[in-house]
Write an enzyme that holds these catalytic residues in place. Structure first.
Site, PDB file in Angstrom:
ATOM      1  N   GLU A  79      -5.925  -0.804   2.557  1.00 27.23           N
ATOM      2  CA  GLU A  79      -6.961  -1.768   2.179  1.00 27.23           C
ATOM      3  C   GLU A  79      -7.600  -2.494   3.380  1.00 27.23           C
ATOM      4  O   GLU A  79      -8.765  -2.902   3.222  1.00 27.23           O
ATOM      5  CB  GLU A  79      -6.383  -2.798   1.210  1.00 27.23           C
ATOM      6  CG  GLU A  79      -5.998  -2.230  -0.140  1.00 27.23           C
ATOM      7  CD  GLU A  79      -4.746  -1.362  -0.118  1.00 27.23           C
ATOM      8  OE1 GLU A  79      -4.645  -0.436  -0.928  1.00 27.23           O
ATOM      9  OE2 GLU A  79      -3.875  -1.607   0.739  1.00 27.23           O
ATOM     10  N   ASP A  87      -1.643   5.570   2.263  1.00 33.75           N
ATOM     11  CA  ASP A  87      -1.316   4.388   1.485  1.00 33.75           C
ATOM     12  C   ASP A  87      -1.612   3.144   2.326  1.00 33.75           C
ATOM     13  O   ASP A  87      -1.914   3.231   3.522  1.00 33.75           O
ATOM     14  CB  ASP A  87       0.181   4.459   1.120  1.00 33.75           C
ATOM     15  CG  ASP A  87       0.595   3.429   0.090  1.00 33.75           C
ATOM     16  OD1 ASP A  87      -0.282   2.826  -0.559  1.00 33.75           O
ATOM     17  OD2 ASP A  87       1.815   3.228  -0.072  1.00 33.75           O
TER      18      ASP A  87
END
Length: 928
Positions: free
Chosen positions: A515, A512
């Site tokens: 980005e 997770d």
């Protein structure tokens, strides 16, 4: 100066000189003729000319009462064909600013809601561009030089470009434009290298010399697929732009975004820059996928992939046309000619790589939440699922299992029993998956937290421009960020996972925040001034800055600066994580990642992020999962029942029904909300959820075979209807239904308070999955009964689905007898297949450790043929064959020549049970 405007075929255009690629069809009508970019007839052009000249005359006569007189060349450009010369956001574009760029300025009313519409500042027909100075044949295609003699308006124009064209296959074309003199950053993605030029391409390619442009046509139809002469090519150091006309408005792909499957071309801009934000319409989301699929008139399809990882945006306009803008790298295009949409996606994956074969347990039901609070509470949930005999293959934990939210740690009080929980899951044929973040806590006392200490010692973190670890802030507080572009980081990641696995023997990993996400903009010290963090042009990113809620673009990584690698961060972490799992477990890896980039299907699946418990979020999950099917990441799903907010029993029941048909099915919930696993609801809702999960588990042999075909040749698993019915224009916008493979139609309920659903049924015979009753559709929308406990599933004529008696885990289901569902076509034929292996070993297909069976029906004879035999099939039997659409009651049924008892129902379903046939043996079944 030469014109960009492409008039109709009947209008001669002396301003451009043309060359046609060698071997292309050359006819007097086709050679030297420019493709139309004002879609329409000569009458349309005449009307535009007449109206614009009239306006121009009025302006002159009135002395400018309509505003300052405009050059006729500006008035000649229809609104839909105005290509934006001033795309900067948050700038009030004045006539002075516009004309300083040499562009046309005409004010037009904004769209509803204040959205940007027709650009006020747009390119005139004679805006300077590149000239094709030379073009020479090569073994694979051709190479040319492009020269710009007048500078454009962004700094550091590159004056001489190299054009490489390779006719890689008959259905794939590769066009690359880069700096002729100096190397530039290129995406470090392994792509196939052509060894010979395509001999019979189904496309032809023309070039405009001055201004430079390419026009790509489909030979069979003459359709112009690309025409880049519609606007000038700009290639500056940090601003690269190329536009093309499109042959239709039916455009898909270009992720990751929330919206309908079919994009709107009404002046919309799609930004590609990985960003941590709850899925919201019009925002750039977690991943970047610069690929689009376009449906042409008549059912043909093509795709375009721009191999570029820099921040970019794609502007769509109703001409129809598309403009690529990126702020680094090169223009490296692959064009895939299909000609059908399934083939386009296969051809795309031939370049980026086919997806990994998941372990069978990955296709079971997964359960998670943030906020179990303890391993005992997690364990209690898993036990409750078993007590109600609700299928579940994997139990997950979010970050609350960690000590202080630090990777590779366990909360010693609340999760002390975690190793025992995992042991218990394994005893029951279940798996354990945990979350990991790439931000490594940097505040622990020296010597007390090995992951940071060792990463710092080896120099494995992103660095500032000053060469020090860049410190941001994520869940554990101040953090450094692992540099997965460094091969040494992959080894350190493996060692961390090995140490943790020795304590908690996890089976899969959930990566997770990759980005990468940062609760600060840039770093604790901000970002340095300069053109990496503040480039001359910033695409329309959320937050209006490249560093918004992520690290500085100027951060140094082993392979390049973060400016170039940002969109690759999740891919590189997924690759390292999958590799580590293989080394630790010796079995197929299971990885689910939030951030993604082309080729990631080789290493991970994806979930659609932090959605909300709302009906519209449930709907948006369908175009989301179908888009990722296009992107070559078939293992995809959304958080069932919604992540944030509080679900309702009705919403969660309907969402469990839909989610049971996500390729990746996980119910996940946030902290401080009421539980939403199936066990907490009323008996009626719980039963409905259990039943639909049992339906999924019964279909695991079919689903697993679909994933094999995805792994082998790039087929999609969850599939838009238009993939199977590309000639049916009614399917082109459908995104409230979908198919599994080519033959199982899923029509979920997506709104509250209803007991029926409207669903489109394409032309042909479709059978109710549960009962076998048929409907013969002419291609129409039908009202289907849908009480709360029912999900509509229909089987397409001509299909054979391998199913199995379901159990509560995939492992237990594997040992149960198979039931083959045959859906006869109107001509009495059907076909299906089954891939079977041990469900978890590496490279079973590549090593021949599998079985592959083909099922066929013709002239009332069902045959099962074993095309490849493995040892696993000897343990499994075929118990039942159900044949839908048997029009006349049979008098007898013969199994390998021996008569067998059977049943036949009024709805034309023939069932033969208690077969007890080994899956490893072929057989025939005949009815008379």
């Amino acid at each position: 100066m030469k014109s960009y405007q492409k008039l109709t075929p009947t209008v001669p255009q002396p301003a451009a000189c043309w060359v046609e690629e060698e071997g292309a069809a050359s006819t007097p009508a086709g050679r030297g003729k420019l493709a139309p970019w004002w879609v329409g007839s000569g009458l349309l052009v005449a009307a535009v000319l007449l109206s614009t000249v009239t306006v121009w005359v009025l302006r002159q006569v009135s002395g400018g009462w309509l505003g300052p007189a405009l050059p006729p060349k500006c008035l000649l450009v229809p609104e839909s064909h105005r290509f934006d010369c001033y795309p900067e956001r948050h700038v009030v574009v004045t006539q002075e600013l516009c004309e300083s760029r040499g562009c046309c300025f005409i004010e037009t009313p904004p769209l509803a809601g204040g959205k940007r519409g027709v650009p006020w500042c747009f390119y005139p027909p004679d805006f300077p561009s590149y000239t094709l100075e030379s073009l020479n044949q090569t073994a694979l295609g051709m190479v040319g030089l492009l020269v710009r003699r007048e500078k454009a308006y962004y700094p550091r124009d590159i004056e001489v470009l190299r054009l490489d064209v390779e006719f890689e296959t008959d259905k794939r074309l590769h066009i690359k434009i880069t700096d002729a003199a100096n190397p530039r950053y290129e995406v470090p993605l392994e792509v196939p290298r052509a060894t010979k030029k395509a001999e019979n391409p189904i496309y032809s390619l023309d070039f405009s010399w001055d201004p430079f442009g390419v026009v790509l046509r489909r030979r069979a139809t003459g359709t112009v697929l690309l025409n880049t002469t519609v606007a000038p090519l700009i290639f500056a150091d940090q601003f690269l732009q190329i536009a093309t006309s499109l042959p239709s408005r039916f455009l898909y792909g270009l992720g990751e975004h929330r919206g309908t499957l079919l994009h709107s071309l009404d002046w919309s801009t799609l930004t590609l820059w990985a960003r941590d934000v709850s899925p919201t319409e019009s925002f750039n989301l977690y991943g970047a996928h610069p690929f689009y699929l376009l449906m042409e008139e008549g059912g043909n399809a093509h795709g375009v992939f721009l191999l570029n990882s820099n921040a970019m945006e794609v502007a769509l306009q109703p001409a129809p046309a598309l403009t690529w803008r990126t702020i680094g790298g090169v223009l490296d295009f692959y064009i895939f000619l299909g000609p059908d949409p399934n083939m386009v996606i296969q051809q795309y994956q031939q370049v980026i790589g086919f997806p990994a074969m998941p372990p069978l347990w990955a296709l079971g039901f997964h359960l998670c939440r943030w906020g179990y609070g303890s391993s005992n509470e997690t364990w209690q949930t898993a036990r409750a699922m078993r007590n109600y005999q609700i299928p579940q293959d994997a139990q997950w934990n979010d970050i609350d299992y960690m000590d202080g939210y630090r990777d590779f740690t366990v909360d010693p009080q609340k999760f002390a029993s975690l190793p025992s929980l995992v042991e218990d899951l394994h005893k029951h044929g279940q798996r354990y998956v945990m979350i990991l973040d790439p931000g490594i806590s940097s505040t622990s006392p020296r010597g007390s937290y090995w992951p940071f200490d060792e990463g710092l010692r080896r120099g494995l973190f992103l660095n500032t421009t000053q060469g020090q670890p860049l410190i941001g802030q994520v869940w554990p507080g101040f953090t450094a960020f692992a540099d997965f572009s460094n091969p040494d980081t992959q080894q350190w990641w493996l060692e961390n996972l090995q140490r943790f696995h020795a304590h908690v023997p996890f089976d899969g990993l959930w990566i997770d925040m990759n980005e990468p996400s940062n609760f600060m903009d840039g770093s604790e010290d901000g970002c340095p001034p300069g053109e990496l963090d503040s480039p001359p042009y910033t695409p329309a990113v959320l937050g209006d800055s490249l560093v918004s809620k992520t690290v500085c673009a100027s951060a140094k990584q082993k392979a390049s600066v973060h400016y170039n690698l940002h969109n690759l961060y999740g891919l590189m972490e997924a690759k390292a994580t999958a590799s580590a799992l293989i080394q630790i477990r010796g079995k197929r890896p299971f990885v689910i990642s939030r951030s993604t980039f082309p080729s990631q299907g080789r290493y991970s699946g994806h979930w659609l992020g932090d959605n909300r418990s709302q009906w519209k979020d449930m709907y948006y999950s369908i175009p989301g999962l179908l888009s990722f099917s296009l992107f070559g990441i078939p293992l995809v799903g959304a958080d069932i029942c919604g992540f944030s907010g509080s679900t309702s029993e009705e919403l969660c029941t309907r969402w469990m029904q839909l989610g049971a048909f996500y390729p990746f099915a996980r119910n996940h919930n946030t902290q401080n909300e009421k539980a939403q696993d199936p066990t907490v609801f009323s008996p009626a809702a719980r039963t409905a959820m259990k039943d639909v999960l049992l339906t999924r588990y019964s279909l695991l042999p079919f689903l697993y075979t679909l994933f094999h075909r995805a792994h082998l040749q790039g087929d999609t698993v969850a599939r838009p209807l238009f993939f199977e019915f590309p000639w049916d224009v009614a399917t082109l916008g459908l995104d409230r239904q979908f198919l599994w493979g080519r033959s199982l139609l899923v029509t979920p309920v997506l709104e509250p308070g209803v007991d029926s659903v409207m669903g489109y049924v394409p032309r042909g015979v479709w059978y109710d999955f549960y009962m076998g009753s048929s409907v013969n559709s002419s291609g129409e929308t039908l009202k289907m009964s849908a009480p709360l406990e029912h999900l509509n599933l229909h089987v397409r004529e001509g299909a054979i689905l391998p199913t199995q008696k379901p159990a509560t885990t995939s492992e237990a289901t594997r040992g149960n007898p198979l039931r083959l569902i045959v859906a006869l076509s109107q001509s009495g034929t059907a076909w299906g297949d089954l891939f079977w292996d041990d469900g978890e070993s590496l490279d079973t297909f590549e090593q021949g450790s599998y079985s592959y069976l083909v099922f066929n029906v013709t002239q009332n004879i069902f045959t099962s043929t074993v095309l490849h035999a493995g040892t696993e099939t000897t343990k499994v039997t075929i118990g039942t064959v159900s044949i839908f659409g048997v029009r006349e009651p049979p008098s007898k049924v013969l199994l390998n020549g021996q008569e067998k008892p059977f049943s036949y129902l009024d709805n034309q379903v023939l069932t033969v049970s208690d077969l007890g046939l080994s899956l490893s043996q072929g057989f025939s079944l005949r009815w008379l």
